[in-house]
Design an enzyme around this catalytic site. Structure first.
Site, PDB file in Angstrom:
ATOM      1  NE  ARG A 242      -4.201  -1.023   0.037  1.00 60.02           N
ATOM      2  CZ  ARG A 242      -4.675  -2.631  -0.780  1.00 60.02           C
ATOM      3  NH1 ARG A 242      -3.146  -2.471  -2.081  1.00 60.02           N
ATOM      4  NH2 ARG A 242      -5.725  -3.293  -0.672  1.00 60.02           N
ATOM      5  CD  GLU A 271      -2.132   3.538  -5.773  1.00 59.75           C
ATOM      6  OE1 GLU A 271      -3.250   2.502  -6.226  1.00 59.75           O
ATOM      7  OE2 GLU A 271      -1.148   2.604  -5.442  1.00 59.75           O
ATOM      8  CG  HIS A 294      -2.307  -0.650  -7.345  1.00 59.47           C
ATOM      9  ND1 HIS A 294      -2.997   0.086  -6.340  1.00 59.47           N
ATOM     10  CD2 HIS A 294      -2.311  -1.943  -6.622  1.00 59.47           C
ATOM     11  CE1 HIS A 294      -3.180  -0.978  -5.231  1.00 59.47           C
ATOM     12  NE2 HIS A 294      -3.392  -1.774  -5.048  1.00 59.47           N
TER      13      HIS A 294
END
Length: 342
Positions: A242, A271, A294
């Site tokens: 992440r 993001e 991603h």
């Protein structure tokens, strides 16, 4: 007359025929949202989501924010199934308060992300970006890369993906160092050669540091300016977990000051915070940074597996059953008889 009893809305791309057919066989109508090119469900506003989901009984979702106000506007919705495993954008307390169920697709994309992690390690240490750009410009000079073979690799977080990475790295004869908040649990199926250490030791001694921890209040900004200063100048940072685990501005500074050899990034802070997009754009331009948008979990096989897991969770809830316990992150349904007086 149609036998379809439930409407399922999918706000993700690449929802395959097998998962669609499974839902239809269980009495579900499947509606795949028509997203604009390059658009993800995380880009949709709450009014847009409400319009798409107003008649849905089940929702198969990617990265949209699941909030109390959104759920309050969707009384018909019973189940939210993430086609993925991270759920930092799901307000689980709100899901339970609304009497709904939220699930994740545990076990579907672990192998895909683990493969991608090793790919980024090799791409950075073998300087594939420099090689590609050089040849594109007609330059056949040879940049010297480095080996992954027999290096010390620090793995931060030893869940399913971290273990998959560890398994794959055994063929490179690496020396693994592992930082885990629960080392006794993680030891259950880890080779004796894996050493559990504190985070500071891992950062100081590793040639590669790869992140596989969930994003939460304890791990937000785990790799910041201080952490980066602990790492070797010859080290490589890999993040396929992440974006919020790394302070990208600190990483950019460390790379520009040659305090780190390189980075492989599939996720970015921008993001979830568009104000950080300029930092992402500058990271992308660095010759020693290999980036992907991603896509770690996005293989045909990986998405097919997670699609089906999400579909199975949706059907279980709509049929009044419980999805696999390891997939459930929130269940606000009242037990049978909960309203009955003793």
């Amino acid at each position: 007359m149609s036998t379809l009893r439930h409407k399922i809305v999918v706000t993700q791309r690449f929802f395959d025929a097998t998962a669609t057919d499974f839902l239809k066989r269980h009495g579900c109508e499947v509606i795949v949202a028509n997203l604009a090119p390059g658009q993800a469900d995380g880009d949709l506003s709450e009014p847009q989501l409400i319009d798409i989901l107003k008649d849905a009984d089940g929702w198969i979702v990617g990265h949209a924010n699941i909030t109390s106000s959104l759920l309050g506007s969707l009384p018909r919705l019973q189940v939210i199934a993430r086609r993925g495993v991270g759920y930092e954008r799901v307000d689980t307390a709100a899901v339970e308060a609304a009497g709904k169920v939220a699930t994740i697709a545990i076990g579907g994309n672990d192998a895909s992300v683990a493969d991608h992690t090793v790919a980024l390690m090799l791409a950075v240490c073998r300087q594939l970006k420099r090689c590609q750009s050089g040849l594109s410009a007609g330059d056949w000079s040879i940049p010297l890369g480095g080996d992954l073979y027999r290096k010390t690799v620090g793995i931060v977080g030893l869940g399913r993906i971290g273990r998959g990475v560890l398994q794959r790295l055994s063929g490179f004869e690496v020396q693994p160092l592992i930082y885990s908040p629960d080392p006794q649990k993680a030891l259950l199926d880890v080779t004796p050669q894996a050493g559990f250490v504190d985070l500071e030791t891992l950062l100081k001694e590793s040639d590669f540091v790869t992140l596989h921890a969930p994003l939460n209040t304890q791990t937000q900004g785990l790799i910041d300016a201080h952490a980066l200063k602990l790492m070797k100048r010859s080290a490589v940072l890999i993040n396929t977990a992440r974006g919020g685990l790394v302070r990208d501005a600190d990483l950019l500074r460390a790379l520009r000051e040659n305090r780190l050899a390189g980075a492989g990034l599939d996720v970015f802070e921008s993001e979830s915070d568009r104000a950080l997009s300029p930092v992402t754009e500058q990271l992308i331009q660095l010759p020693n940074v290999v980036v992907t948008p991603h896509v770690g979990a996005s293989t045909v096989e990986g998405l097919n597996r997670t699609n089906l897991i999400a579909a199975e969770c949706v059907v279980a809830v709509l049929e009044g059953r419980s999805p696999p316990s390891h997939c459930v992150i929130a269940d606000g349904r009242r037990p049978v008889g909960a309203d009955e007086k003793p």
